[in-house]
Write a protein that holds these residues in place. Structure first.
Motif, PDB file in Angstrom:
ATOM      1  N   ARG A 186      19.073   9.429  -3.026  1.00 35.30           N
ATOM      2  CA  ARG A 186      18.004   8.746  -2.305  1.00 35.30           C
ATOM      3  C   ARG A 186      17.653   9.472  -1.000  1.00 35.30           C
ATOM      4  O   ARG A 186      16.479   9.573  -0.645  1.00 35.30           O
ATOM      5  CB  ARG A 186      18.383   7.296  -2.025  1.00 35.30           C
ATOM      6  CG  ARG A 186      17.256   6.531  -1.355  1.00 35.30           C
ATOM      7  CD  ARG A 186      17.629   5.097  -1.026  1.00 35.30           C
ATOM      8  NE  ARG A 186      16.488   4.433  -0.442  1.00 35.30           N
ATOM      9  CZ  ARG A 186      15.587   3.752  -1.119  1.00 35.30           C
ATOM     10  NH1 ARG A 186      15.701   3.610  -2.430  1.00 35.30           N
ATOM     11  NH2 ARG A 186      14.559   3.192  -0.509  1.00 35.30           N
ATOM     12  N   THR A 187      18.656   9.972  -0.304  1.00 35.54           N
ATOM     13  CA  THR A 187      18.411  10.671   0.956  1.00 35.54           C
ATOM     14  C   THR A 187      17.498  11.871   0.728  1.00 35.54           C
ATOM     15  O   THR A 187      16.584  12.124   1.518  1.00 35.54           O
ATOM     16  CB  THR A 187      19.740  11.110   1.605  1.00 35.54           C
ATOM     17  OG1 THR A 187      20.526   9.935   1.833  1.00 35.54           O
ATOM     18  CG2 THR A 187      19.509  11.840   2.909  1.00 35.54           C
ATOM     19  N   ILE A 226       9.987   3.259  -1.126  1.00 34.25           N
ATOM     20  CA  ILE A 226      10.740   3.950  -2.171  1.00 34.25           C
ATOM     21  C   ILE A 226      11.638   2.943  -2.872  1.00 34.25           C
ATOM     22  O   ILE A 226      12.423   2.246  -2.233  1.00 34.25           O
ATOM     23  CB  ILE A 226      11.573   5.106  -1.575  1.00 34.25           C
ATOM     24  CG1 ILE A 226      10.657   6.118  -0.895  1.00 34.25           C
ATOM     25  CG2 ILE A 226      12.431   5.761  -2.658  1.00 34.25           C
ATOM     26  CD1 ILE A 226      11.376   7.203  -0.118  1.00 34.25           C
ATOM     27  N   TYR A 272       5.403   5.221   2.999  1.00 36.17           N
ATOM     28  CA  TYR A 272       6.051   5.166   1.683  1.00 36.17           C
ATOM     29  C   TYR A 272       6.940   3.939   1.557  1.00 36.17           C
ATOM     30  O   TYR A 272       7.608   3.545   2.519  1.00 36.17           O
ATOM     31  CB  TYR A 272       6.944   6.397   1.476  1.00 36.17           C
ATOM     32  CG  TYR A 272       6.244   7.574   0.874  1.00 36.17           C
ATOM     33  CD1 TYR A 272       6.247   7.777  -0.507  1.00 36.17           C
ATOM     34  CD2 TYR A 272       5.585   8.494   1.663  1.00 36.17           C
ATOM     35  CE1 TYR A 272       5.621   8.858  -1.073  1.00 36.17           C
ATOM     36  CE2 TYR A 272       4.951   9.589   1.105  1.00 36.17           C
ATOM     37  CZ  TYR A 272       4.968   9.766  -0.255  1.00 36.17           C
ATOM     38  OH  TYR A 272       4.339  10.844  -0.814  1.00 36.17           O
ATOM     39  N   LEU A 290       7.867   5.989  -5.870  1.00 39.91           N
ATOM     40  CA  LEU A 290       7.420   6.163  -4.501  1.00 39.91           C
ATOM     41  C   LEU A 290       6.008   5.592  -4.422  1.00 39.91           C
ATOM     42  O   LEU A 290       5.090   6.092  -5.087  1.00 39.91           O
ATOM     43  CB  LEU A 290       7.403   7.639  -4.102  1.00 39.91           C
ATOM     44  CG  LEU A 290       8.757   8.316  -3.899  1.00 39.91           C
ATOM     45  CD1 LEU A 290       9.514   8.487  -5.201  1.00 39.91           C
ATOM     46  CD2 LEU A 290       8.571   9.652  -3.235  1.00 39.91           C
ATOM     47  N   GLU A 331      13.975  10.622   0.184  1.00 39.94           N
ATOM     48  CA  GLU A 331      13.395  10.197   1.458  1.00 39.94           C
ATOM     49  C   GLU A 331      12.931  11.396   2.281  1.00 39.94           C
ATOM     50  O   GLU A 331      11.868  11.353   2.907  1.00 39.94           O
ATOM     51  CB  GLU A 331      14.406   9.367   2.249  1.00 39.94           C
ATOM     52  CG  GLU A 331      14.651   7.999   1.641  1.00 39.94           C
ATOM     53  CD  GLU A 331      15.812   7.250   2.287  1.00 39.94           C
ATOM     54  OE1 GLU A 331      16.596   7.863   3.064  1.00 39.94           O
ATOM     55  OE2 GLU A 331      15.947   6.045   1.991  1.00 39.94           O
ATOM     56  N   LYS A 332      13.720  12.472   2.274  1.00 43.04           N
ATOM     57  CA  LYS A 332      13.327  13.689   3.000  1.00 43.04           C
ATOM     58  C   LYS A 332      12.087  14.318   2.374  1.00 43.04           C
ATOM     59  O   LYS A 332      11.210  14.817   3.084  1.00 43.04           O
ATOM     60  CB  LYS A 332      14.477  14.695   3.027  1.00 43.04           C
ATOM     61  CG  LYS A 332      15.594  14.298   3.960  1.00 43.04           C
ATOM     62  CD  LYS A 332      16.728  15.311   3.938  1.00 43.04           C
ATOM     63  CE  LYS A 332      17.861  14.861   4.847  1.00 43.04           C
ATOM     64  NZ  LYS A 332      19.004  15.766   4.794  1.00 43.04           N
TER      65      LYS A 332
END
Length: 99
Positions: free
Chosen positions: A56-57, A78, A76, A4, A60-61
């Motif tokens: 990945r979700t 990622i 960000y 990240l 991201e959260k």
């Protein structure tokens, strides 16, 4: 595994105002085992976080909840990668390459 990369989008003074809550947020991620390394970039125009996980979700959260993001001082990028080779100390995080 995920890299990240944070890039500051506001003056460093605004970033510093949110540093304490950002560190508290990071500490929670260390305690939960999601983050295994983090630090400032040189020159200080952002930072880098090394996170573990397969979703990945979810990552991201997590990034979206960073006080730097909610405070509007960073963005960000990622990057997901597969780590089949690591230092011995990171052996629990080794991954298998897809067939």
């Amino acid at each position: 595994m995920f890299v990240l990369e944070l890039t500051y989008t506001a003056p460093i003074e605004r970033v510093d105002e949110l540093l304490e809550p950002h560190i508290a947020w990071l500490n929670e991620l260390y305690e939960s085992g999601v983050v295994i390394a983090s630090g400032r970039k040189v020159p200080r125009d952002g930072g880098v976080i090394l996170a573990v996980g397969d979703d990945r979700t979810r990552i991201e959260k997590i990034a979206a909840a960073d006080p730097f993001v909610t405070g509007g001082v960073c963005e960000y990028r990622i990057t997901e990668f597969i780590a089949p080779k690591t230092a011995d100390e990171l052996a629990p995080y080794r991954q298998q390459l897809p067939a």
